[in-house]
Design a protein around this motif. Structure first.
Motif, mmCIF file in Angstrom:
data_model
loop_
_atom_site.group_PDB
_atom_site.id
_atom_site.type_symbol
_atom_site.label_atom_id
_atom_site.label_comp_id
_atom_site.label_asym_id
_atom_site.label_seq_id
_atom_site.Cartn_x
_atom_site.Cartn_y
_atom_site.Cartn_z
ATOM 1 N N ALA A 40 -6.181 3.537 4.929
ATOM 2 C CA ALA A 40 -6.274 2.331 4.098
ATOM 3 C C ALA A 40 -6.012 1.082 4.927
ATOM 4 N N LEU A 41 -5.042 1.127 5.814
ATOM 5 C CA LEU A 41 -4.762 -0.019 6.675
ATOM 6 C C LEU A 41 -5.926 -0.297 7.617
ATOM 7 N N PHE A 42 -6.568 0.746 8.094
ATOM 8 C CA PHE A 42 -7.763 0.559 8.941
ATOM 9 C C PHE A 42 -8.845 -0.172 8.169
ATOM 10 N N PHE A 43 -9.120 0.266 6.942
ATOM 11 C CA PHE A 43 -10.144 -0.416 6.142
ATOM 12 C C PHE A 43 -9.775 -1.887 5.932
ATOM 13 N N ALA A 44 -8.511 -2.147 5.677
ATOM 14 C CA ALA A 44 -8.067 -3.525 5.455
ATOM 15 C C ALA A 44 -8.272 -4.384 6.703
ATOM 16 N N SER A 45 -8.118 -3.765 7.888
ATOM 17 C CA SER A 45 -8.251 -4.525 9.131
ATOM 18 C C SER A 45 -9.681 -4.945 9.411
ATOM 19 N N LEU A 46 -10.654 -4.349 8.692
ATOM 20 C CA LEU A 46 -12.056 -4.680 8.914
ATOM 21 C C LEU A 46 -12.497 -5.935 8.167
ATOM 22 N N LEU A 86 0.819 -1.205 0.000
ATOM 23 C CA LEU A 86 0.000 0.000 0.000
ATOM 24 C C LEU A 86 0.856 1.260 0.000
ATOM 25 N N ALA A 87 1.908 1.263 0.799
ATOM 26 C CA ALA A 87 2.772 2.437 0.884
ATOM 27 C C ALA A 87 3.398 2.768 -0.460
ATOM 28 N N GLN A 88 3.834 1.766 -1.188
ATOM 29 C CA GLN A 88 4.443 1.993 -2.503
ATOM 30 C C GLN A 88 3.422 2.565 -3.484
ATOM 31 N N GLU A 109 -9.325 -1.108 -4.828
ATOM 32 C CA GLU A 109 -8.505 -1.836 -5.789
ATOM 33 C C GLU A 109 -7.958 -3.124 -5.191
ATOM 34 N N MET A 110 -7.598 -3.089 -3.921
ATOM 35 C CA MET A 110 -6.959 -4.243 -3.290
ATOM 36 C C MET A 110 -7.961 -5.316 -2.881
ATOM 37 N N LEU A 111 -9.099 -4.902 -2.303
ATOM 38 C CA LEU A 111 -10.032 -5.871 -1.732
ATOM 39 C C LEU A 111 -11.305 -6.065 -2.539
ATOM 40 N N GLY A 112 -11.652 -5.096 -3.384
ATOM 41 C CA GLY A 112 -12.874 -5.232 -4.176
ATOM 42 C C GLY A 112 -14.090 -5.448 -3.292
ATOM 43 N N SER A 113 -14.878 -6.484 -3.590
ATOM 44 C CA SER A 113 -16.107 -6.761 -2.857
ATOM 45 C C SER A 113 -15.851 -7.287 -1.446
#
Length: 456
Positions: free
Chosen positions: A450-456, A5-7, A138-142
């Motif tokens: 973005a990392l917060f969203f990913a943690s959900l 994500l950082a890149q 883009e990373m997680l989609g649905s």
């Protein structure tokens, strides 16, 4: 995931700054005495950004003032948590333009800061939400969370119509948590989550002695000077230590706990740092000792004269002015009520009007103080995400300013977590001249969300 994500975020920073710069170019000042066509233009620009990004159900939620709030959404599944993302697209007036080193609405990049009105407060918040959600979609989609956006158009002028917007759209805005990206970090490079806000209100006071200005040589002496009279009224509000003298004004203030005080002390605030960050002149003494600076800022009320007018500095003559005006702003500590505090202020000033002068009060809409719940799992997830993004422990802080929407979200949507973040810092000059955004924290703020969203 962090590295990936950082890149991606770093590679898109020029694009994100371009989006922010385009928003900053719109002078969307939401006060009545400015051209409100720019607030509409700003709302249209935000709407177009959501449309370009592929969000759905994009619409204007319009309060009585006509300053649009922008709504958009990206829904994945009813089984996924729903996060409501708040920021605002209106800005403060430019203040004294002669003191700006750049043109307020022409964004300029200098080293690691981006200058212009609204760069930090709060058009950066809009872009953080857009950029972080772009990455997670883009990373997680649905598989990602449901996302809803509410970008207000009149926060800086008091959010007078925001309660109505929330009430009328309660079902549309239903969510499991709110992120308010309109606050800041305790210091540069220091991730921070705000848990308390002071409330606010203001009162306009006009004091009048004569029907028109008079020749000071011919009339001054027997007739009271409204400017001096108003100064005496204002000076009666506080003592020589800045303590408020209105009876029972602080009776309901909730004092900080021992844990709060320990947390504040851990932040390492010193008088030297505070004076430097605030540009306090040599010789000017603070009203509180060093160990009470943050308690005073975050957990006690204050009174400030934000405007004073009697005659004109540039056209001063030998005139006994007919009237004097002041706008008196009040900040309210947790536990206080804005309506009650405003009424107490007015009644106290009424008792201090000298010599039978005519006095008119114009109270403004206020906002109550706010304290958030830190026990919810989402709070810890955000804490962890910010620590990971910044590479240093997240600080839990208070804020002496107000976000009217914080309490309104709770009152309307129920007792859901209200997570308060942002990328302002002590050097950003929000509301003042030469406002700027610290770019390293802007980039890390996008990554943290973005990392917060990913943690959900």
């Amino acid at each position: 995931m962090k590295s990936q994500l950082a890149q991606k975020i770093k590679a898109k920073m020029p694009e994100y700054l371009g989006i922010l710069g385009n928003l900053v170019r719109i002078p969307s000042i939401s006060f009545d005495n400015f051209d409100q066509k720019y607030v509409l233009q700003s709302a249209e620009a935000v709407r177009d950004l959501f449309a370009k990004a592929g969000y759905t159900n994009i619409q204007f939620l319009v309060p009585p003032s006509g300053r649009p709030t922008v709504y958009a959404e990206s829904l994945t599944s009813p089984e996924k948590p729903t996060i409501l993302l708040y920021a605002h697209h209106d800005v403060q007036p430019t203040m004294r333009e002669a003191l700006w080193n750049t043109k307020p609405f022409e964004p300029v990049l200098k080293e690691n800061r981006f200058y212009g009105r609204g760069t930090a407060d709060d058009k950066a918040g809009i872009v953080i939400h857009l950029a972080a959600t772009e990455q997670i979609r883009e990373m997680l989609g649905s598989k990602g969370p449901n996302l809803k956006f509410i970008i207000e158009g009149e926060e800086e002028s008091g959010s007078a119509g925001f309660a109505q917007i929330l009430k009328e759209n309660k079902d549309l805005l239903k969510a499991d948590a709110v992120i308010i990206a309109d606050l800041g970090n305790f210091a540069k490079d220091t991730p921070s989550i705000t848990t308390t806000l002071r409330g606010m209100s203001a009162v306009g006071v006009t004091l009048k002695a004569t029907k028109a200005p008079l020749h000071s040589g011919s009339w001054s002496g027997p007739i009271p000077d409204p400017a001096q009279a108003l100064c005496k009224m204002i000076s009666s509000l506080t003592d020589d230590k800045g303590r408020i003298l209105i009876p029972h004004y602080e009776d309901t203030v909730v004092p900080p706990t021992e844990e709060d005080i320990a947390s504040y002390k851990s932040l390492g605030m010193t008088e030297k740092i505070f004076r430097n960050d605030g540009g306090v002149l040599d010789g000017v003494k603070l009203y509180v000792p060093e160990d009470e600076i943050l308690i005073s800022l975050w957990r006690r009320p204050s009174i400030t004269v934000t405007a004073f007018e009697s005659g004109s500095r540039t056209n001063a003559g030998n005139v006994l002015q007919d009237s004097a005006y002041a706008r008196i702003g009040i900040r309210l500590a947790p536990g206080m009520d804005a309506d009650i505090a405003t009424s107490q202020l007015i009644e106290f000033l009424k008792s201090k009007v000298p010599a039978g002068l005519q006095c008119v009060f114009q109270p403004e809409d206020g906002a109550n103080p706010f304290t958030t719940d830190t026990s919810h799992p989402f709070f810890q997830k955000l804490n962890n995400a910010m620590t990971e993004a910044y590479g240093s422990p997240t600080k839990i802080i208070g804020c002496g300013a107000s976000i009217p929407g914080a309490e309104l979200f709770r009152n309307t949507l129920g007792d859901i977590p209200v997570l308060m973040t942002g990328v302002e810092d002590p050097e950003c000059n929000a509301h003042g001249e030469n406002e700027s955004l610290y770019l390293p924290d802007f980039e890390r703020g996008i990554l943290a969300e973005a990392l917060f969203f990913a943690s959900l």
